[in-house]
Design an enzyme around this catalytic site. Structure first.
Site, short mmCIF file in Angstrom:
data_model
loop_
_atom_site.label_atom_id
_atom_site.label_comp_id
_atom_site.label_asym_id
_atom_site.label_seq_id
_atom_site.Cartn_x
_atom_site.Cartn_y
_atom_site.Cartn_z
CG ASP A 131 -0.52 -6.78 0.14
OD1 ASP A 131 -0.23 -5.51 -0.50
OD2 ASP A 131 -0.24 -7.75 -0.54
CB VAL A 132 -1.94 -0.74 1.62
CG1 VAL A 132 -3.00 0.03 0.99
CG2 VAL A 132 -2.31 -1.33 2.94
CD GLU A 133 -0.34 -5.64 -3.88
OE1 GLU A 133 -0.02 -5.46 -4.98
OE2 GLU A 133 -0.05 -6.48 -3.10
N PRO A 134 -2.66 -1.51 -5.45
CG PRO A 134 -1.84 -0.43 -7.12
CD PRO A 134 -1.70 -0.64 -5.71
#
Length: 239
Positions: A131-134
């Site tokens: 999971d790559v999110e701000p």
């Protein structure tokens, strides 16, 4: 004067409609996306400790085929519910996969070690997901973050013999697609359909669905579809 009253009434009705729509969405009654079951027959959930204790037999019987389960975060955190969720979901007919929340503050290698130590491979499992999110004050996808992410992808992929899936938002899609074209994308798009220019394998189309079978403080559950047929899904990720 009459024109003024009409304008005021129209404004009030518009505001009331907006409040009503917001209330319906916040309570889970209104869903912005309703993907066609004919076009996307394979559906699944993603869960974490926020859903509390999950009755996997009940949850799995509600028209879903897979579940992605949060395993780890950063270099040292393990989801408190992961072991029981991994075991419980594995006893159903669901295909299961584990995901890792990627920290922008931690080395990719130690994050990969954290994930690998927590997730034991099982037959038929889905590819690991990251999971790559701000989050928080971290909203910029820097070259340093991309480099650490590449280490995580390589180490986890080598361990499980499958290329990990990258979960991300529309804002990060272009950067990650360009940096890692060989990895499938799991796209979050809960307020509308993904752009026709995006290539995705999983689509998280709702974060406010209500199903039976869990008792956590979070009353909603994330819903996803797979971009393919049931036969394609069955073959997907075979290592």
């Amino acid at each position: 004067m009459r024109k003024t009253r009409i304008v005021l009434l129209s404004s009030l009705l518009t505001a009331a409609a907006a409040v009503l729509l917001a209330a319906l969405y916040l309570t889970g009654v209104l869903q912005f996306n309703t993907p066609s079951k004919e076009r996307y027959p394979v559906r699944g959930v993603d869960v974490s400790h926020y859903q509390g204790k999950i009755d996997w037999e009940t949850l799995s019987a509600q028209g879903i085929s897979f579940a992605y389960i949060k395993a780890t975060e950063g270099s040292s955190s393990t989801d408190e519910r992961f072991p029981e969720n991994w075991s419980g979901a594995g006893k159903t007919g669901l295909r299961i996969g584990a995901y890792h929340f990627f920290s922008f503050e931690s080395a990719g290698k130690t994050q990969a070690e954290n994930f690998i130590s927590a997730v034991g491979a099982v037959p038929g499992m889905l590819p690991p997901a990251v999971d790559v999110e701000p989050y928080g004050d971290f909203d910029e996808m820097t070259p340093e973050v991309l480099n650490e992410l590449s280490v995580w992808l390589a180490d986890v992929g080598a361990h499980y013999g499958m290329k990990p899936v990258i979960y991300t938002t529309a804002g990060y899609y272009g950067t990650l697609r360009e940096a890692f074209p060989e990895h499938d994308i799991w796209l979050r798009s809960v307020y509308g359909k993904p752009s026709g220019k995006t290539a995705w394998t999983f689509w998280q189309y709702s974060c406010r669905m209500k199903l039976n079978g869990y008792d956590g403080d979070e009353k909603f559950i994330d819903m996803n579809v797979f971009a393919g047929t049931e036969a394609e899904f069955k073959a997907y990720g075979a290592s």
